[in-house]
Design a protein around this motif. Structure first.
Motif, PDB file in Angstrom:
ATOM      1  N   CYS A   1     -13.517  -2.563   1.499  1.00 61.37           N
ATOM      2  CA  CYS A   1     -12.047  -3.498   1.421  1.00 61.37           C
ATOM      3  C   CYS A   1     -11.662  -3.311   1.363  1.00 61.37           C
TER       4      CYS A   1
ATOM      5  N   ILE B   1       0.788  -1.131  -0.469  1.00 61.04           N
ATOM      6  CA  ILE B   1       0.047   0.286   0.201  1.00 61.04           C
ATOM      7  C   ILE B   1       0.911   1.168   0.199  1.00 61.04           C
TER       8      ILE B   1
ATOM      9  N   PRO C   1      -3.218   4.863   3.840  1.00 63.35           N
ATOM     10  CA  PRO C   1      -3.628   6.237   2.267  1.00 63.35           C
ATOM     11  C   PRO C   1      -4.593   7.557   3.471  1.00 63.35           C
TER      12      PRO C   1
ATOM     13  N   CYS D   1     -10.712   1.466   5.567  1.00 62.96           N
ATOM     14  CA  CYS D   1     -12.051   1.316   5.173  1.00 62.96           C
ATOM     15  C   CYS D   1     -12.748  -0.132   5.002  1.00 62.96           C
TER      16      CYS D   1
ATOM     17  N   SER E   1      -4.876  -4.866   1.393  1.00 74.14           N
ATOM     18  CA  SER E   1      -5.406  -4.069   2.609  1.00 74.14           C
ATOM     19  C   SER E   1      -5.276  -3.393   3.502  1.00 74.14           C
TER      20      SER E   1
ATOM     21  N   THR F   1     -14.197   3.919  -1.056  1.00 73.25           N
ATOM     22  CA  THR F   1     -13.358   3.566  -0.183  1.00 73.25           C
ATOM     23  C   THR F   1     -12.335   4.737  -0.335  1.00 73.25           C
ATOM     24  N   ILE F   2     -10.922   5.140   0.253  1.00 69.27           N
ATOM     25  CA  ILE F   2     -10.390   5.711   0.613  1.00 69.27           C
ATOM     26  C   ILE F   2      -9.566   6.183  -0.149  1.00 69.27           C
ATOM     27  N   CYS F   3      -8.756   4.987  -1.087  1.00 68.38           N
ATOM     28  CA  CYS F   3      -8.304   4.946  -1.232  1.00 68.38           C
ATOM     29  C   CYS F   3      -8.262   3.899  -3.079  1.00 68.38           C
TER      30      CYS F   3
ATOM     31  N   GLY G   1      -6.244  -1.756   5.898  1.00 67.11           N
ATOM     32  CA  GLY G   1      -7.702  -2.359   6.585  1.00 67.11           C
ATOM     33  C   GLY G   1      -8.803  -0.764   7.340  1.00 67.11           C
TER      34      GLY G   1
ATOM     35  N   LEU H   1      -7.295   1.454  -3.923  1.00 66.22           N
ATOM     36  CA  LEU H   1      -6.825  -0.348  -3.985  1.00 66.22           C
ATOM     37  C   LEU H   1      -7.706  -0.752  -3.738  1.00 66.22           C
ATOM     38  N   GLY H   2      -8.740  -0.096  -3.355  1.00 63.72           N
ATOM     39  CA  GLY H   2     -10.791  -0.940  -3.688  1.00 63.72           C
ATOM     40  C   GLY H   2     -11.399  -1.309  -4.410  1.00 63.72           C
TER      41      GLY H   2
HETATM   42  S1  SF4 Z   1      -9.020   1.124  -0.080  1.00 64.43           S
HETATM   43 FE1  SF4 Z   1      -7.464   1.883   0.396  1.00 64.43          FE
HETATM   44  S2  SF4 Z   1      -7.391   2.660   2.343  1.00 64.43           S
HETATM   45 FE2  SF4 Z   1      -9.581   1.936   2.400  1.00 64.43          FE
HETATM   46  S3  SF4 Z   1      -8.433  -0.330   3.451  1.00 64.43           S
HETATM   47 FE3  SF4 Z   1      -7.770  -0.675   0.965  1.00 64.43          FE
HETATM   48  S4  SF4 Z   1      -6.284  -0.231   1.077  1.00 64.43           S
HETATM   49 FE4  SF4 Z   1      -7.310   1.027   2.980  1.00 64.43          FE
END
Ligand code: SF4
Ligand SMILES: Cc1cc2nc3c(=O)[nH]c(=O)nc-3n(C[C@H](O)[C@H](O)[C@H](O)COP(=O)(O)O)c2cc1C
Ligand code: FES
Lengths: 160, 441
Positions: free
Chosen positions: B371, B171, B189, B368, B364, B409-411, B366, B413-414
């Motif tokens: 995600c 991440i 993130p 959000c 992940s 999600t915040i970033c 964790g 990765l989701g």
């Molecule tokens: S979407 Fe990004 S910020 Fe949200 S849990 Fe997944 S890795 Fe973390």
């Protein structure tokens, strides 16, 4: 005796600290230095790092446990990081991993009883064009197959 | 112009990563030229070049640089050398073979941004590259390229450059997680906005660029932005590195012309598929990107084409219903990190899909719920599919979990987990269904 950094490590820490505007930003590199010095970053080492950088212990602990490269317990002399992600999987990464497990008699995450090898299953290690592969310290072992693995384990054992 | 090499131009030179060799091959030659220009003129040159970020998103570099507030007091440049997107293996080689080209690119870019401090955030596992980079940076200090004031069109300028090792966490390649990590925190993130160009490292305006992106900058300065733009396609300048892996006769890291058709990269550059087998599936830009099938190999490997070329099918949420990327835009695929993974006709794609989901579940951070929970769930369902224990309804379940993650999600990765999941189901559904039917029988 309470844990203490060597003079050499102390010099490296001071140089490292000077590269950042805050003490906290030096935390990851100083944890690397501590791990090189003591072999792991268990609670006692984390405590020492917290005191050295004057950071709350809880913060240091939170960081140590977030990242996968800080060993909470001393690993073996050789840490074998074997990639099984897609490019490696397609070219036999799991066969390589299972072969090493069989040869060493340990599962990923474990260390041999003689403390020679620690086996780690890794995500992509950025050598996908030479899959399957593993890293041990500064060495990349590329385009692996079981025969090559046997040879490498033999060589590493000699160095132990 | 097919064979112009920029970032790999010195790959054939033995010991190029040593200063004395690098200097014989024109390293740091672009500095005088850069320092004779005003920083704003350099930013313009990069804008003209149509250089786009090579880290994943393909964002226009000059435009991003232009977001730094004019009155910024302190600016940071951070180099993203965290390379860890599955299938991607270029930055590591670039840094190992030609660290001085990277340092030169960093110095010029920092000057253009008026940054006096720069950090290279290097992936923790890359011990070999760490050694080479640290030596190269030390040598550049010795020679006075770093740390020593030099005369420039904008007054005296000196750059402090530090190599910073990460500690294992995919991440941290995401730019705001990277900044938190660089500040000595967990790699979580941050919510955007504010974007790093406004509020980044230590709260100051910050530009994060990928290694390959910055290694293009010296040649842009030497030959001009227009030259660079002309090498590429109308909206993407320069060359492109493709990391070709999987079932190929000649896998490797190749600097190719921007927009080379995928088929040509597979068959001409890499000698085709091993054992004379057919292509079944290709991941075109790292594991986060929806896969292509065998009928989609004629597309140009270029940022916009991979997003919009009608020859690539649109990803669906379920048969007949297109996935909405927001604003009514549909999703085909993306050029991402340049990691191209080629799979032959014998590949079990349910297993590949599971391995990708396992990766995202593991990585992940964790923060959000969609995600954290969703990636874990996808891993479990795809695992039973791959193991031949899939149940009726599992494909609908996977699609609905993925749909629930995407965009929530915040970033990104989701999305990076959801997109390939939906992509596999859109293009290879019969194979997944057959596996479930076999399980039931
Ligand atoms: S979407 Fe990004 S910020 Fe949200 S849990 Fe997944 S890795 Fe973390
Ligand atoms: C989950 C995730 C992982 C990423 N990993 C990397 C990486 O390893 N290297 C990289 O350069 N960019 C990575 N990125 C993209 C960065 O966030 C950022 O866009 C990039 O470094 C910007 O540089 P560029 O404009 O030069 O491409 C990642 C993004 C996400 C969402
Ligand atoms: S997938 Fe194994 S090194 Fe990239």
């Amino acid at each position: 005796m309470p844990l203490a950094f060597s003079d050499h490590a102390r010099r490296r820490i001071a140089q490292t600290r000077a590269r950042y505007p805050t003490a906290q930003a030096a935390l990851l590199p100083v944890l690397h230095i501590a791990q090189e010095e003591f072999g792991d970053v268990g609670d006692e080492v984390a405590q020492l790092v917290a005191e050295t950088l004057q950071l709350p212990y809880a913060h240091v602990h939170g960081v140590v446990t977030f990242y996968t490269m800080y060993h909470r317990h001393k690993p073996g002399k050789h840490v074998l990081m074997v990639c099984t992600n897609i490019s490696c999987m397609l070219r036999g990464g799991y066969e390589v991993l299972h072969h090493i497990q069989k040869r060493l008699g340990i599962e990923p995450g474990q260390t041999t009883p003689d403390q020679t090898f620690t086996l780690v299953e890794e995500e992509c290690l950025a050598a996908c064009a030479n899959a399957p592969m593993m890293i041990c310290g500064e060495n990349y072992y590329l385009d692996l197959d079981p025969q090559k693995v046997d040879q490498i384990l033999g060589e590493l054992r000699q160095r132990a | 112009m097919a064979d112009v090499k920029i970032v790999t131009k010195n790959f054939g030179v033995p010991d190029m990563n040593r200063m004395e060799v690098a200097l014989k091959h024109d390293a740091y030659r672009a500095l005088d030229r850069a320092f004779a220009l005003e920083p704003a003129a350099l930013v313009d040159e990069v804008k003209k070049s149509n250089l786009r970020g090579r880290g994943g998103a393909g964002f226009a570099t000059g435009m991003k640089w232009g977001f730094i507030p004019k009155d910024a007091k302190e600016v940071f440049l951070v180099v993203n050398a965290d390379e860890s997107e599955p299938g991607t293996c270029k930055d590591r080689e670039l840094m190992f073979y030609d660290p001085h080209l990277l340092i030169e690119g960093i110095i010029i870019s920092a000057y253009a941004l008026r940054a006096r401090r720069a950090y290279i955030y290097l992936r923790g596992e890359m011990m070999r590259e760490h050694k080479v980079l640290v030596r190269a940076v030390d040598d550049a200090y010795q020679k006075g390229w770093l740390g020593t004031e030099r005369k420039t069109a904008a007054g005296p300028f000196a750059l402090e450059l530090t190599v910073h090792r990460g500690a294992g966490a995919y991440i941290c390649g995401e730019e705001t997680a990277l900044l938190n990590s660089l500040e000595g925190q967990r790699g979580w993130p941050r919510l955007k906005p504010p974007f790093p160009a406004i509020k980044g490292l230590f709260g100051q305006p910050t530009i994060v660029n990928n290694v390959e992106t910055l290694m293009n900058v010296p040649d842009i300065v030497l030959n001009g932005g227009e030259w660079f733009a002309k090498l590429g396609t109308p909206k993407s300048g320069g060359t492109r590195i493709l990391c070709m892996s999987g079932h190929l006769n000649r896998p490797g890291v190749y600097e190719l012309r921007m927009g080379i058709p995928l088929r040509e990269a597979i068959y001409e550059v890499c000698g085709g598929v091993r054992g004379g087998s057919q292509v079944k599936c290709v991941i075109p830009g790292g594991s986060s990107m929806p896969p292509l099938d065998a009928s989609e190999l004629d597309v140009p490997m270029e940022f916009d084409a991979l997003m919009t070329d009608p020859r690539i099918k649109e990803v669906e949420v379920r048969p007949g219903v297109k996935f909405d990327l927001g604003g009514g835009r549909t999703l085909r695929t993306m050029a991402g990190s340049g990691g191209v993974v080629v799979m032959n006709e014998h590949t079990d794609l349910t297993k590949v899909c599971w391995r990708i989901m396992k990766f995202y579940a593991h990585e992940s951070c964790g923060q959000c719920t969609p995600c954290r929970e969703g990636t874990g769930w996808l891993e479990r369902v795809t695992r039973r599919l791959a193991e031949g224990a899939g149940r009726p309804g599992d494909l609908e379940l996977c699609a609905s979990i993925a749909h629930g993650i995407a965009g929530n999600t915040i970033c990104p990765l989701g999305d990076a987990a959801a997109w390939p999941m939906l992509g596999f189901l859109t293009k290879f559904r019969p194979e997944f269904e057959a596996k479930i039917q076999r399980a039931a029988a």
